[in-house]
Each structure stands twice: as C-alpha cells, then as structure tokens.
Write a protein that holds these residues in place. Structure first.
Motif, PDB file in Angstrom:
ATOM      1  N   ALA A   1       0.874  -1.174   0.000  1.00  0.00           N
ATOM      2  CA  ALA A   1       0.000   0.000   0.000  1.00  0.00           C
ATOM      3  C   ALA A   1       0.906   1.217   0.000  1.00  0.00           C
ATOM      4  O   ALA A   1       1.744   1.377   0.885  1.00  0.00           O
ATOM      5  N   LEU A   2       0.766   2.061  -1.005  1.00  0.00           N
ATOM      6  CA  LEU A   2       1.582   3.258  -1.124  1.00  0.00           C
ATOM      7  C   LEU A   2       0.689   4.463  -0.913  1.00  0.00           C
ATOM      8  O   LEU A   2      -0.259   4.678  -1.678  1.00  0.00           O
ATOM      9  N   LEU A   3       0.990   5.232   0.125  1.00  0.00           N
ATOM     10  CA  LEU A   3       0.167   6.381   0.477  1.00  0.00           C
ATOM     11  C   LEU A   3       0.958   7.667   0.267  1.00  0.00           C
ATOM     12  O   LEU A   3       2.163   7.695   0.462  1.00  0.00           O
ATOM     13  N   GLY A   4       0.260   8.722  -0.119  1.00  0.00           N
ATOM     14  CA  GLY A   4       0.905  10.018  -0.290  1.00  0.00           C
ATOM     15  C   GLY A   4      -0.069  11.034  -0.838  1.00  0.00           C
ATOM     16  O   GLY A   4      -1.209  10.705  -1.177  1.00  0.00           O
ATOM     17  N   ILE A   5       0.396  12.261  -0.943  1.00  0.00           N
ATOM     18  CA  ILE A   5      -0.466  13.322  -1.465  1.00  0.00           C
ATOM     19  C   ILE A   5      -0.729  13.107  -2.950  1.00  0.00           C
ATOM     20  O   ILE A   5      -0.055  12.310  -3.609  1.00  0.00           O
ATOM     21  N   ARG A   6      -1.695  13.830  -3.463  1.00  0.00           N
ATOM     22  CA  ARG A   6      -2.092  13.685  -4.861  1.00  0.00           C
ATOM     23  C   ARG A   6      -1.003  14.154  -5.822  1.00  0.00           C
ATOM     24  O   ARG A   6      -0.249  15.067  -5.523  1.00  0.00           O
ATOM     25  N   ARG A   7      -0.956  13.490  -6.983  1.00  0.00           N
ATOM     26  CA  ARG A   7      -0.169  13.912  -8.133  1.00  0.00           C
ATOM     27  C   ARG A   7       1.353  13.910  -7.924  1.00  0.00           C
ATOM     28  O   ARG A   7       2.058  14.791  -8.408  1.00  0.00           O
ATOM     29  N   ILE A   8       1.859  12.899  -7.193  1.00  0.00           N
ATOM     30  CA  ILE A   8       3.317  12.812  -7.036  1.00  0.00           C
ATOM     31  C   ILE A   8       3.899  11.565  -7.701  1.00  0.00           C
ATOM     32  O   ILE A   8       5.083  11.313  -7.602  1.00  0.00           O
ATOM     33  N   GLY A   9       3.035  10.757  -8.360  1.00  0.00           N
ATOM     34  CA  GLY A   9       3.535   9.610  -9.112  1.00  0.00           C
ATOM     35  C   GLY A   9       3.421   8.265  -8.427  1.00  0.00           C
ATOM     36  O   GLY A   9       4.109   7.318  -8.807  1.00  0.00           O
ATOM     37  N   LYS A  10       2.558   8.138  -7.440  1.00  0.00           N
ATOM     38  CA  LYS A  10       2.410   6.858  -6.719  1.00  0.00           C
ATOM     39  C   LYS A  10       1.996   5.736  -7.669  1.00  0.00           C
ATOM     40  O   LYS A  10       2.587   4.653  -7.653  1.00  0.00           O
ATOM     41  N   THR A  11       0.991   5.991  -8.479  1.00  0.00           N
ATOM     42  CA  THR A  11       0.508   4.961  -9.403  1.00  0.00           C
ATOM     43  C   THR A  11       1.580   4.582 -10.408  1.00  0.00           C
ATOM     44  O   THR A  11       1.788   3.395 -10.695  1.00  0.00           O
ATOM     45  N   SER A  12       2.292   5.562 -10.921  1.00  0.00           N
ATOM     46  CA  SER A  12       3.358   5.277 -11.890  1.00  0.00           C
ATOM     47  C   SER A  12       4.445   4.405 -11.285  1.00  0.00           C
ATOM     48  O   SER A  12       4.921   3.458 -11.915  1.00  0.00           O
ATOM     49  N   VAL A  13       4.829   4.701 -10.058  1.00  0.00           N
ATOM     50  CA  VAL A  13       5.858   3.908  -9.379  1.00  0.00           C
ATOM     51  C   VAL A  13       5.386   2.468  -9.194  1.00  0.00           C
ATOM     52  O   VAL A  13       6.124   1.519  -9.460  1.00  0.00           O
ATOM     53  N   LEU A  14       4.143   2.286  -8.759  1.00  0.00           N
ATOM     54  CA  LEU A  14       3.637   0.929  -8.541  1.00  0.00           C
ATOM     55  C   LEU A  14       3.502   0.144  -9.841  1.00  0.00           C
ATOM     56  O   LEU A  14       3.780  -1.052  -9.873  1.00  0.00           O
ATOM     57  N   LYS A  15       3.092   0.808 -10.914  1.00  0.00           N
ATOM     58  CA  LYS A  15       2.965   0.106 -12.200  1.00  0.00           C
ATOM     59  C   LYS A  15       4.332  -0.327 -12.722  1.00  0.00           C
ATOM     60  O   LYS A  15       4.483  -1.430 -13.252  1.00  0.00           O
ATOM     61  N   VAL A  16       5.341   0.527 -12.578  1.00  0.00           N
ATOM     62  CA  VAL A  16       6.698   0.154 -12.984  1.00  0.00           C
ATOM     63  C   VAL A  16       7.196  -1.011 -12.136  1.00  0.00           C
ATOM     64  O   VAL A  16       7.742  -1.979 -12.649  1.00  0.00           O
ATOM     65  N   LEU A  17       6.985  -0.933 -10.823  1.00  0.00           N
ATOM     66  CA  LEU A  17       7.388  -2.022  -9.934  1.00  0.00           C
ATOM     67  C   LEU A  17       6.704  -3.333 -10.309  1.00  0.00           C
ATOM     68  O   LEU A  17       7.345  -4.379 -10.381  1.00  0.00           O
ATOM     69  N   ALA A  18       5.416  -3.271 -10.584  1.00  0.00           N
ATOM     70  CA  ALA A  18       4.670  -4.483 -10.953  1.00  0.00           C
ATOM     71  C   ALA A  18       5.255  -5.110 -12.215  1.00  0.00           C
ATOM     72  O   ALA A  18       5.368  -6.335 -12.311  1.00  0.00           O
ATOM     73  N   ASN A  19       5.645  -4.300 -13.172  1.00  0.00           N
ATOM     74  CA  ASN A  19       6.242  -4.837 -14.397  1.00  0.00           C
ATOM     75  C   ASN A  19       7.637  -5.398 -14.153  1.00  0.00           C
ATOM     76  O   ASN A  19       8.008  -6.421 -14.729  1.00  0.00           O
ATOM     77  N   GLU A  20       8.410  -4.741 -13.310  1.00  0.00           N
ATOM     78  CA  GLU A  20       9.786  -5.170 -13.041  1.00  0.00           C
ATOM     79  C   GLU A  20       9.839  -6.517 -12.319  1.00  0.00           C
ATOM     80  O   GLU A  20      10.740  -7.299 -12.552  1.00  0.00           O
ATOM     81  N   VAL A  21       8.900  -6.773 -11.435  1.00  0.00           N
ATOM     82  CA  VAL A  21       8.943  -7.997 -10.633  1.00  0.00           C
ATOM     83  C   VAL A  21       7.862  -8.996 -11.050  1.00  0.00           C
ATOM     84  O   VAL A  21       7.533  -9.899 -10.300  1.00  0.00           O
ATOM     85  N   ASP A  22       7.313  -8.820 -12.242  1.00  0.00           N
ATOM     86  CA  ASP A  22       6.237  -9.680 -12.739  1.00  0.00           C
ATOM     87  C   ASP A  22       5.068  -9.722 -11.760  1.00  0.00           C
ATOM     88  O   ASP A  22       4.487 -10.773 -11.487  1.00  0.00           O
ATOM     89  N   GLY A  23       4.731  -8.573 -11.213  1.00  0.00           N
ATOM     90  CA  GLY A  23       3.604  -8.469 -10.288  1.00  0.00           C
ATOM     91  C   GLY A  23       2.344  -8.021 -11.010  1.00  0.00           C
ATOM     92  O   GLY A  23       2.322  -7.875 -12.221  1.00  0.00           O
ATOM     93  N   VAL A  24       1.312  -7.808 -10.251  1.00  0.00           N
ATOM     94  CA  VAL A  24       0.017  -7.381 -10.785  1.00  0.00           C
ATOM     95  C   VAL A  24      -0.408  -6.127 -10.042  1.00  0.00           C
ATOM     96  O   VAL A  24      -0.385  -6.088  -8.813  1.00  0.00           O
TER      97      VAL A  24
END
Length: 60
Positions: free
Chosen positions: A3-26
């Motif tokens: 679970a990644l928490l933070g203020i709006r518009r700092i790239g949380k979703t982008s970081v998680l999507k990159v991580l999911a691709n790097e580690v074959d996650g979902v």
C-alpha cells in the motif's frame, strides 16, 4: 501486498505500475470498492488476465 500512500499527483501509481512490471507483479486499483465481494472479483479478474505473469512466480 504493498500500500503506497501520499499526497495527490506525485507519481504513486506510476511507481507501482513500474514495480509491478519489473517484478512480474500485478497492479490492482482498489478505488471505489464498497463490498468485500467486489474486492474478491477485482482480484480474481486481475489474476485471470495476468495468468502468464503468475506462472513465472516461484512456488513455495
């Protein structure tokens, strides 16, 4: 599960999507869930649509 928490518009979703691709996650977007059954359906849909990635995961 991460679970990644933070203020709006700092790239949380982008970081998680990159991580999911790097580690074959979902990546699962859980916004808007009201009932537990909705969560189960969303997880099942994500797993079935990413079955090729999940076959690569180590078994323990």
């Amino acid at each position: 599960m991460i679970a990644l928490l933070g203020i709006r518009r700092i790239g949380k979703t982008s970081v998680l999507k990159v991580l999911a691709n790097e580690v074959d996650g979902v990546y699962l977007d859980m916004r808007g869930l009201v009932k537990r059954d909705d969560m189960y359906m969303r997880v099942a849909d994500a797993m079935s649509s990413n079955i090729a990635k999940m076959k690569k995961l180590p078994r323990g």
